[in-house]
Scaffold this motif. Structure first.
Motif, PDB file in Angstrom:
ATOM      1  N   ASP A 145       4.769  -1.726   8.202  1.00  0.00           N
ATOM      2  CA  ASP A 145       3.884  -0.567   8.286  1.00  0.00           C
ATOM      3  C   ASP A 145       3.420  -0.383   9.742  1.00  0.00           C
ATOM      4  O   ASP A 145       3.769  -1.157  10.631  1.00  0.00           O
ATOM      5  CB  ASP A 145       2.668  -0.788   7.358  1.00  0.00           C
ATOM      6  N   VAL A 146       2.660   0.653   9.985  1.00  0.00           N
ATOM      7  CA  VAL A 146       2.014   0.869  11.284  1.00  0.00           C
ATOM      8  C   VAL A 146       0.509   0.902  11.032  1.00  0.00           C
ATOM      9  O   VAL A 146       0.063   1.116   9.906  1.00  0.00           O
ATOM     10  CB  VAL A 146       2.455   2.203  11.924  1.00  0.00           C
ATOM     11  N   ASP A 147      -0.288   0.683  12.091  1.00  0.00           N
ATOM     12  CA  ASP A 147      -1.742   0.746  11.893  1.00  0.00           C
ATOM     13  C   ASP A 147      -2.355   1.999  12.507  1.00  0.00           C
ATOM     14  O   ASP A 147      -3.551   2.244  12.390  1.00  0.00           O
ATOM     15  CB  ASP A 147      -2.438  -0.527  12.397  1.00  0.00           C
ATOM     16  N   MET A 148      -1.518   2.794  13.174  1.00  0.00           N
ATOM     17  CA  MET A 148      -1.991   4.113  13.619  1.00  0.00           C
ATOM     18  C   MET A 148      -0.782   5.041  13.686  1.00  0.00           C
ATOM     19  O   MET A 148       0.347   4.600  13.889  1.00  0.00           O
ATOM     20  CB  MET A 148      -2.729   4.048  14.953  1.00  0.00           C
ATOM     21  N   ALA A 149      -1.041   6.337  13.509  1.00  0.00           N
ATOM     22  CA  ALA A 149       0.048   7.302  13.518  1.00  0.00           C
ATOM     23  C   ALA A 149      -0.467   8.657  13.979  1.00  0.00           C
ATOM     24  O   ALA A 149      -1.666   8.951  13.865  1.00  0.00           O
ATOM     25  CB  ALA A 149       0.659   7.425  12.123  1.00  0.00           C
ATOM     26  N   VAL A 150       0.449   9.430  14.530  1.00  0.00           N
ATOM     27  CA  VAL A 150       0.152  10.828  14.869  1.00  0.00           C
ATOM     28  C   VAL A 150       1.256  11.680  14.273  1.00  0.00           C
ATOM     29  O   VAL A 150       2.377  11.209  14.071  1.00  0.00           O
ATOM     30  CB  VAL A 150       0.087  11.051  16.399  1.00  0.00           C
ATOM     31  N   ALA A 151       0.939  12.934  14.006  1.00  0.00           N
ATOM     32  CA  ALA A 151       1.945  13.799  13.390  1.00  0.00           C
ATOM     33  C   ALA A 151       1.715  15.250  13.759  1.00  0.00           C
ATOM     34  O   ALA A 151       0.596  15.646  14.093  1.00  0.00           O
ATOM     35  CB  ALA A 151       1.888  13.654  11.864  1.00  0.00           C
ATOM     36  N   THR A 152       2.789  16.020  13.732  1.00  0.00           N
ATOM     37  CA  THR A 152       2.671  17.480  13.772  1.00  0.00           C
ATOM     38  C   THR A 152       3.138  18.014  12.428  1.00  0.00           C
ATOM     39  O   THR A 152       4.028  17.446  11.797  1.00  0.00           O
ATOM     40  CB  THR A 152       3.523  18.114  14.894  1.00  0.00           C
ATOM     41  N   LEU A 153       2.521  19.108  12.004  1.00  0.00           N
ATOM     42  CA  LEU A 153       2.779  19.684  10.692  1.00  0.00           C
ATOM     43  C   LEU A 153       3.134  21.153  10.851  1.00  0.00           C
ATOM     44  O   LEU A 153       2.561  21.854  11.688  1.00  0.00           O
ATOM     45  CB  LEU A 153       1.512  19.599   9.827  1.00  0.00           C
ATOM     46  N   SER A 163       0.811  -1.228   0.000  1.00  0.00           N
ATOM     47  CA  SER A 163       0.000   0.000   0.000  1.00  0.00           C
ATOM     48  C   SER A 163       0.840   1.271   0.000  1.00  0.00           C
ATOM     49  O   SER A 163       0.312   2.361  -0.212  1.00  0.00           O
ATOM     50  CB  SER A 163      -0.912   0.014   1.222  1.00  0.00           C
ATOM     51  N   GLY A 164       2.122   1.134   0.321  1.00  0.00           N
ATOM     52  CA  GLY A 164       2.948   2.332   0.420  1.00  0.00           C
ATOM     53  C   GLY A 164       3.000   2.886   1.845  1.00  0.00           C
ATOM     54  O   GLY A 164       3.707   3.855   2.115  1.00  0.00           O
ATOM     55  N   GLY A 165       2.235   2.285   2.746  1.00  0.00           N
ATOM     56  CA  GLY A 165       2.265   2.749   4.132  1.00  0.00           C
ATOM     57  C   GLY A 165       1.103   3.663   4.466  1.00  0.00           C
ATOM     58  O   GLY A 165       0.440   4.208   3.580  1.00  0.00           O
ATOM     59  N   ILE A 166       0.857   3.861   5.764  1.00  0.00           N
ATOM     60  CA  ILE A 166      -0.355   4.533   6.237  1.00  0.00           C
ATOM     61  C   ILE A 166      -0.473   5.968   5.726  1.00  0.00           C
ATOM     62  O   ILE A 166      -1.561   6.451   5.431  1.00  0.00           O
ATOM     63  CB  ILE A 166      -0.434   4.476   7.784  1.00  0.00           C
ATOM     64  N   PHE A 167       0.661   6.662   5.570  1.00  0.00           N
ATOM     65  CA  PHE A 167       0.568   8.053   5.108  1.00  0.00           C
ATOM     66  C   PHE A 167       0.322   8.128   3.599  1.00  0.00           C
ATOM     67  O   PHE A 167      -0.493   8.922   3.135  1.00  0.00           O
ATOM     68  CB  PHE A 167       1.831   8.844   5.491  1.00  0.00           C
ATOM     69  N   ILE A 195       5.415  11.047   1.774  1.00  0.00           N
ATOM     70  CA  ILE A 195       6.710  10.359   1.847  1.00  0.00           C
ATOM     71  C   ILE A 195       7.561  10.966   2.958  1.00  0.00           C
ATOM     72  O   ILE A 195       8.246  10.254   3.697  1.00  0.00           O
ATOM     73  CB  ILE A 195       7.417  10.431   0.468  1.00  0.00           C
ATOM     74  N   ALA A 196       7.463  12.294   3.119  1.00  0.00           N
ATOM     75  CA  ALA A 196       8.199  12.944   4.221  1.00  0.00           C
ATOM     76  C   ALA A 196       7.710  12.418   5.571  1.00  0.00           C
ATOM     77  O   ALA A 196       8.506  12.141   6.473  1.00  0.00           O
ATOM     78  CB  ALA A 196       8.027  14.461   4.144  1.00  0.00           C
ATOM     79  N   ALA A 197       6.400  12.273   5.716  1.00  0.00           N
ATOM     80  CA  ALA A 197       5.844  11.766   6.977  1.00  0.00           C
ATOM     81  C   ALA A 197       6.310  10.341   7.220  1.00  0.00           C
ATOM     82  O   ALA A 197       6.655   9.954   8.349  1.00  0.00           O
ATOM     83  CB  ALA A 197       4.317  11.839   6.944  1.00  0.00           C
ATOM     84  N   THR A 198       6.346   9.547   6.165  1.00  0.00           N
ATOM     85  CA  THR A 198       6.795   8.165   6.286  1.00  0.00           C
ATOM     86  C   THR A 198       8.263   8.110   6.711  1.00  0.00           C
ATOM     87  O   THR A 198       8.657   7.312   7.561  1.00  0.00           O
ATOM     88  CB  THR A 198       6.597   7.437   4.937  1.00  0.00           C
TER      89      THR A 198
END
Lengths: 335, 335, 335, 335
Positions: free
Chosen positions: B210-218, B168-172, B317-320
């Motif tokens: 991969d991961v099944d949940m993620a959090v991020a700051t932007l 899938s390319g990953g969650i992001f 891709i940056a988030a990944t």
């Protein structure tokens, strides 16, 4: 079982008066003396609580032989000293948050309290809001399963004066501390935090070394992942929203309507929001007092404890360090 | 001004059928041919759209002289090749997102489209949801002032099969890409991202990297700060919430009720939520098609463009990369 | 089992076009001919439905040998005649509500349909709204126990022209008929009604012998008690609210938000509402068509039937009589 | 301007204790004596209010020279006599609703109060709920234009004991009286009422000559038309909803959530509702007291007055007569 409590109440400012009025509604609690550096304020507090006397002699109020509980709502810089005085006097105490912005002095007080074995509660009132308290009970009862994600957004209606900001300890220590306490209350200990912030509402925040808004990601010891947003201004009202998502459900505590009224106008409908935290958390301020005296009455340690306040402060300091160093910071780094 | 469009529709799977039905409601659009590797699927699509013919010869469908627009809902790995074929044929195209998980091949297609000067729209349908579209108009009209904070939460009801996840390319790149597109649509370009993720729903996610949940700051180029939460599972339904806070207001697009019904039971009331994105975004899927043909009709470049899809992919891709390297990553690093 | 239906569609006005577009999305349905007194309208309808031909010869369209279903959205005064023509032709029919404002002619049609044993459905679309349809299923499943109280409020955004009002049959027959149909759909037969009304929006309503707002109490055969409010104008949007209260629960279908967007401004937040019933009941208009053809396909009698329309009309006439005679009126008086 | 008030508080039952606690929070108010036929209850009240003395001698409490305000929360049958005693003593009074279920004795008290020119307020607390109070202000400010329609729904969570019902005066006089007071507060005088009721929750209601649910239509003097629903039981909680629709807007006060918490479970989300009116109207009970003393302090006549209570009682009696005689009843018939 002790059922009557005679209180020395220290500090009769705006929140102090709110607390004093709330105390009148608690069975078995009698405010004996209200002390404040301003005699006028102390007298106002005496009237509000139907107390016996008002004084400017705070030390004497703590030490008075007819006083068996000390409650502190004086300005933050005095909390450490007054809590220590209560400990020395061997009297249970309730103290407005924070104990201090400074970890070392907070730790000193926490250690003294521990040694004395005295019941002390710190004023993180949100834990007693019916929304948050119910959320906590449901989480503990397993109603949303394994905790997975946490999200908090916390905005003041209008920023405080810059003079206050300059000595506030920064946005995480001063404002987000309530949300960080909820993190620990609802989810558990935080391991690591990453934060970004900026001064976008008013450049004066940057000038005193602070930011006026911040975002963060959180990693909890139990694996829960979180995000947080904080802002010093939200024109739509005092805005606090918290989500806890688990494997079998989600709990959301959102900013409630100000009144049960909905106003329909041209092709739309509108509800009003609270401007201030004393309005939003009116019930919480009453209930935290009741909980404190319930704990004293039943001989249970009251919570949140001084140690809770210290742990939450460590997270806030970690977030502040992350903000400055632009890297994830482990709470274990903060000693 | 061209007012009649003759479409070759490629790919007649589940979403393909939805699109085909929606196309029947758009004035001036006639599906001429439905092409699919399965003739049965192509025939089903032909019936759904009232098309003239069904075929398994996809190349011939694109090249057919009675076709002047190409629409692509085939599996992701075929998008690059088919978009290139449309470009070579000099025909405007609409293509389901993503162009590709791969930045190099995405860039190649984007460059070819630019050189050919052809109108191409990519299927980020959320932009056309009446909620998000209205939010965009109000932001552009200055109704919430200077943008300050962005928050997105995006959860699928149930995770896809692990076999899908593995490629899938990953969650992001696979899931949060819709939210990252909304970031760019509503706020602007993203400069930097920091992300944490974990495999907590199912360890199989970790096993396929991969991961099944993620959090991020932007951090956005215009100074806006943001947070994001993504999860592959939310038992309470497909859950997408987006907040854009500005200096004079806030816009929130939340998961709507499934129906206008509220059910009151023992001391509580309950509303139902959607389980799937096709239900939640039913109107958006219709409206993105209408917008594509409106743009063609009026000679405007349709959006989101292939270049938009590429820029959003760079952020994903940056988030990944941030997720893997545990550090803030600038989008400018992704080339 | 018949699976393909060839439709003569009569009347291609605004709602006719909506229905024609919706028909394109229903499997197995092919509009063969669109007929309208205006050839231009018929041609527009033909394009919208991808039909084979347009005509002004309505009788020929009904009789055409390649037509096996008749659908009627012509002006109300023509419904009786066209339904009769469909019955004579032995073809199942769907007809926009009402059959007629006149009980005698409605009964004549109902009798003919009964004698012919033909499937006929009347266009009370609200029954197919996902909110109302779910409410019905839950009531039938006993989820709110014994029905006790019913409440309906029904307001148009803006009043129709007075010329229309003058021949509309009055507020109950013309507008509240939808709510009365919901009464019978959700609760059961009505025994008695008491109504008050007035002309307060525009005195012109009184001049043509009608009212522009009305209130009523209802007594159902099963003992349920109800109230109803109707208004020709509500500046806050098309507003329909229905409550069904039972011994173990309550169901409320309220006017939904127009979009999932909430807009926060100065100490308040606002949502938008729909102005029109075609927007509010967009899904219902699609689903009533699907339900009609599902019934034909499965050989079930479609509902609401012509007999349903007649029974609801009797209640509306009883309410109108109550309004005029200022006394409770039994539905059994209306023969 | 008088700023200190010394209160004799009569009746220290459940609601009495609530009022006593609320009084402690009102500046300038001192409860001198709590009187109750039960000395134990009086003592409990004394503690709750920090009063000077408790007594079973109610007459003496009213007459006491150190008392200048009388507050009455004794059982309803004693209200007339105690209000008269307060009038004879020349002391302003606040009295729980109703003055009496009997119009003649109510009128006698109202006349005595008028003759004495004494400030008297009756306990229709809903007027002070922030939702209703704001609605009133907006109506008075013309924010919804000319009033057109009124709608009220009022349900208790669980029915009171039948023994209470037998002497309650009936559903309109006992329960709907609050909604009828809101009618008069928000809209104006009622001219005519039509009501239907039934005993469907418990046949025991019929056995004591009452109904357990009722519906009504209302005609106001200013032309506004209204409907009302009342029920003795609603398993989903204490449920009060009021709509006031005008030419330029609509105001709706609905049953608020019990807490700001929303709980998401399997494809749905749920909020909790209040079970009791003391919880729903907690703020109103506090604010009605404050308003009473504000009026005394500022020399304004407090509202709702005894005359208000009498007028509302007449409407309730008219509704009860309509229920029995199955015909519209003019309020002017009730003398």
């Amino acid at each position: 079982m002790k059922t009557e409590f005679r209180v020395a109440f220290l500090g009769a400012g705006r929140m102090g008066l709110t607390h004093l009025r709330n105390l009148t509604g608690i069975k078995g609690v009698r405010v004996v003396v209200v002390a404040d550096v301003s005699l006028e304020a102390a007298e106002r507090g005496k009237v509000a609580a139907g107390a016996e006397r008002a004084t400017t002699d705070i030390a004497a109020a703590i030490a008075a032989p007819d006083v068996d509980v000390v409650m502190i709502t004086t300005p933050t810089p005095t909390h450490v000293e007054l809590l220590e005085a209560a400990v020395w006097a061997g009297k249970p105490a309730w103290c407005e948050k924070p104990i201090s912005q400074d970890l070392a002095s907070t730790r000193r007080v926490v250690d003294q309290i521990a040694k004395a074995g005295l019941p002390v509660q710190i004023g993180f009132m949100r834990r007693f809001d019916p929304g948050y308290a119910t959320a906590k009970r449901r989480i503990d009862a397993g109603e949303i399963g394994v905790l997975e994600r946490f999200s908090a957004s916390s905005c003041d209606f209008a920023p405080p004066p810059i003079a206050y900001i300059a000595t506030s300890g920064g946005i995480f220590v001063d404002q987000a501390i309530h949300d960080l306490d909820l993190c620990r209350f609802l989810v558990g200990e935080i391991d690591e935090v990453f934060a970004w912030g900026d001064s976008r509402i008013d450049p004066a925040f940057a000038e005193v070394g602070d930011v006026d808004m911040a975002v963060a990601t959180l990693r909890f010891a139990n694996g829960t992942l979180g995000t947080m947003q904080v802002s010093r201004r939200a024109v739509w009202g005092y805005d606090t929203r918290t989500e806890i998502a688990g494997s079998t459900g989600k709990l959301v505590v959102d900013a409630p309507q100000k009144t049960p009224l909905r106003h329909y106008g041209q092709l739309q409908s509108t509800v009003d929001h609270f401007a201030s935290f004393p309005d939003r958390f009116e019930a919480a301020y009453r209930l935290e007092m009741e909980a404190f005296f319930d704990a004293l009455r039943e001989g249970r340690p009251p919570t949140p404890s001084a140690a809770d306040a210290m742990e939450t402060l460590r997270v806030a300091i970690a977030a502040t360090r992350s903000l400055r160093e632009r890297r994830p910071v482990k709470v274990s780094e903060i000693v």
